[in-house]
Write an enzyme that holds these catalytic residues in place. Structure first.
Site, mmCIF file in Angstrom:
data_model
loop_
_atom_site.group_PDB
_atom_site.id
_atom_site.type_symbol
_atom_site.label_atom_id
_atom_site.label_comp_id
_atom_site.label_asym_id
_atom_site.label_seq_id
_atom_site.Cartn_x
_atom_site.Cartn_y
_atom_site.Cartn_z
ATOM 1 N N LYS A 125 0.852 -1.182 0.000
ATOM 2 C CA LYS A 125 0.000 0.000 0.000
ATOM 3 C C LYS A 125 0.895 1.241 0.000
ATOM 4 O O LYS A 125 1.495 1.596 1.003
ATOM 5 C CB LYS A 125 -0.898 0.039 1.238
ATOM 6 C CG LYS A 125 -2.038 1.046 1.066
ATOM 7 C CD LYS A 125 -2.440 1.784 2.323
ATOM 8 C CE LYS A 125 -1.705 3.053 2.590
ATOM 9 N NZ LYS A 125 -1.797 4.123 1.597
ATOM 10 N N GLU A 148 9.984 2.630 10.509
ATOM 11 C CA GLU A 148 10.884 3.781 10.392
ATOM 12 C C GLU A 148 10.018 5.020 10.473
ATOM 13 O O GLU A 148 9.110 5.196 9.670
ATOM 14 C CB GLU A 148 11.619 3.733 9.052
ATOM 15 C CG GLU A 148 12.619 2.596 8.945
ATOM 16 C CD GLU A 148 13.653 2.625 10.037
ATOM 17 O OE1 GLU A 148 14.063 3.729 10.461
ATOM 18 O OE2 GLU A 148 14.052 1.548 10.509
ATOM 19 N N CYS A 179 12.945 12.643 6.382
ATOM 20 C CA CYS A 179 12.966 12.308 7.810
ATOM 21 C C CYS A 179 14.279 12.772 8.415
ATOM 22 O O CYS A 179 14.374 13.054 9.599
ATOM 23 C CB CYS A 179 12.787 10.815 7.985
ATOM 24 S SG CYS A 179 13.916 9.862 6.977
ATOM 25 N N GLU A 229 7.861 17.391 14.922
ATOM 26 C CA GLU A 229 8.256 17.263 13.514
ATOM 27 C C GLU A 229 7.309 18.097 12.639
ATOM 28 O O GLU A 229 6.091 17.944 12.716
ATOM 29 C CB GLU A 229 8.209 15.797 13.053
ATOM 30 C CG GLU A 229 8.785 15.652 11.650
ATOM 31 C CD GLU A 229 8.785 14.224 11.099
ATOM 32 O OE1 GLU A 229 9.773 13.840 10.455
ATOM 33 O OE2 GLU A 229 7.800 13.503 11.311
#
Ligand code: NDP
Length: 518
Positions: free
Chosen positions: A208, A289, A323, A419
């Protein structure tokens, strides 16, 4: 045939006119198939659901990249049945044959390199250099994981006999069906790396991809098919994250979940995968992750001009949507003003615009949701710090945000803790190096970090105490090279699974010991 050792795919020299011309050719190829319709792929069959998502160019809302049919639970269940079925033969397929699919796919990608990079420019908003690096990394993952699998197979050949008593054997076997849930920010590299690591180890996959970059994933599926991947080994089921993603995670027949994405979604997956459901015979493994809040420390020994360049590169490459992107600058008080002055200058010089143009350094952010979130943080930044440069946004044609720097931000501020995943950098100052490390370690994340210093004692202290999965000295805090810089984070940045490293593939396998008494 002799096996060549792994070598990183070189980046394209985009200063060469000839290469720019080829990139333009790649864009033309992509333009020739804009607005096409794409089905799901279940057991090799094309499946249309009629529930269609419009994938749009983030630099131009008016341009549809493709119409993607979306899976519902019914299709996900069919995909699971197909993957379970294919597992019975794929698990017995020799590693050499499985690895060969990856090597062939790498060759096909190499041949169509400019097209795939150009597709990332169109669908993901990647400037030329960033897209080129993404394609190169995808090729690297294929070449590296193929070789790793062949090496792991060799374990079988070691005879572990205890003399005169018994014969022992140790080998790795695949786990079953994996749910592979991928992000949009490395829509080819991470997506292909996660998919092929799961399949080369003998598992079958439900893939996906992230919602905004589904055409890229579909085109990669075609590459795998062309490379000879048997039907049912990877089942392509794009769809809504919370619906299809959760369904895959909760399914009792899912053996493992390989996820890259945000902390919030990663935490939900970790929790949901831990619950044992009716008909489930194993503990699911989660390879996750997640996000980062990455910092660059600059001490008093470093040249302010160079530091500003590195901060700029770390924070604003691909609009800060990595990231690994620096979102915190921690700078010694003695050079603070000078670094800020230089940073303002170099940030202002960045050309923001449509990445289809080769002169663009910073393209759009991925979609409206990201645009609104980043704009909200710019508002918060104006309250929590002082604006040095940027702060403007423009959504009239695409999702554009000017690279933005705030300074004098408190280390506890939201801008320093949460973040943002966009081109926003927060700066704070420090007096002692211990204080700098405390600030750097003071978030719930632990993905990447950099230290810019000519002071060996500082570098050694950071080597010990800067708690991140990927630590860089005297360079940017972004950019992981397959085979050289295994990549993955600590704390809430993930399970430290180190993609592109020698231990990665073992995460997708079980170790089996067989002992025979003689
Ligand atoms: P998201 O967490 O929003 O999405 C990641 C994937 O999860 C997408 O495919 C998404 O589908 C799917 N998803 C969403 N909700 C659920 C759910 N409830 N259950 C299962 N799956 C779900 O992340 P982004 O795509 O926005 O990617 C950016 C994030 O990824 C950043 O936080 C970044 O730091 C992190 N990242 C980490 C890396 C690392 O190596 N540590 C590398 C690259 C990115 P959909 O798109 O349909 O919502």
């Amino acid at each position: 045939m002799a096996m060549y050792e792994f070598r990183m795919e070189p980046f394209t020299d985009l200063k060469q006119k000839e290469n720019i011309k080829q990139y333009h050719e790649g864009l033309k190829v992509v333009e020739s198939y804009l607005g096409e319709e794409y089905p799901l792929i279940i057991n090799g069959e094309r499946v249309k659901t009629g529930n269609v998502y419009e994938s749009k160019n983030p630099a131009d809302h008016g341009e549809v990249i493709g119409y993607m049919h979306q899976a519902g639970e019914k299709e996900a269940e069919l995909a699971m049945a197909s993957a379970l079925d294919a597992f019975e033969t794929w698990k017995k397929t020799p590693a050499k044959v499985r690895a060969d699919v990856l090597f062939k796919a790498a060759a096909i990608l190499r041949k169509r390199k400019f097209e795939f990079s150009a597709l990332m420019t169109k669908e993901a908003g990647k400037p030329y250099n960033e897209a080129d690096a993404d394609t190169a990394e995808a090729i690297d993952f294929l070449e590296y994981y193929g070789r790793q699998m062949l090496e792991l197979e060799e374990v079988d050949k070691k005879v572990l006999s205890r003399r005169n008593i018994e014969r022992n054997e140790f080998k790795y076997i695949p786990m079953g069906v994996g749910a592979v849930i991928t992000p949009w920010n490395f829509p080819l590299a991470i997506m292909s790396g996660m998919t092929t690591s799961a399949l080369v180890t003998g598992n079958t996959v439900l893939l996906k991809p992230a919602i905004t970059t589904q055409v890229i994933a579909y085109k990669f599926m075609e590459v795998l098919e062309e490379a000879g991947l048997p039907k049912g080994v990877v089942n392509f089921i794009p769809g809504d994250g919370p619906e299809i993603g959760e369904f895959m995670v909760k399914h009792p027949k899912t053996a493992f979940v390989s996820f890259t994405g945000s902390k919030a979604v990663g935490q939900t997956i970790y929790e949901e995968a831990a619950k044992i459901r009716k008909g489930q015979k194993w503990l699911k493994r989660v390879i996750a992750e997640m996000g980062g809040k990455d910092a660059v420390i600059v001490d008093e020994s470093y040249d302010p001009k160079e530091a500003a360049e590195i901060l700029k590169g770390s924070a604003f490459g691909f609009s800060g949507q990595k990231c690994s992107a620096a979102s915190r600058g921690i700078i010694h008080e003695s050079i603070y003003d000078e670094v800020l002055k230089e940073l303002q200058k170099v940030t202002n010089d960045l050309v923001v615009g449509d990445p289809s143009n080769e002169n663009t350094a910073v393209g759009p952010v991925t979609d409206e949701k990201a645009f609104n979130k980043i704009a909200k943080y710019i508002g918060i930044g104006k309250e929590e710090g002082k604006l040095l440069v940027g702060g403007e946004t423009d959504n009239s044609k695409g999702w554009f945000i000017k690279p933005t720097v705030f300074y004098d931000v408190d280390p506890q501020a939201r801008l320093m803790q949460e973040e943002i995943f966009g081109p926003v950098l927060a700066i704070t100052k420090f007096k002692t190096f211990d204080e700098a490390l405390d600030i750097a370690n003071n978030t719930e994340y632990g993905l990447t970090g950099a230290v810019l210093s000519k002071n060996r004692a500082h570098l050694e202290e950071a080597r010990e105490s800067f708690h991140v999965g990927n630590l860089y000295f005297n360079r940017k805090c972004t950019g992981a090279i397959v085979g050289y810089q295994p990549f993955g984070g600590f704390n809430m940045s993930g399970t430290d699974s180190k993609a592109g490293g020698p231990d990665y593939l073992k995460l997708f396998m079980l170790g089996k010991t067989v002992t025979e008494q003689l």
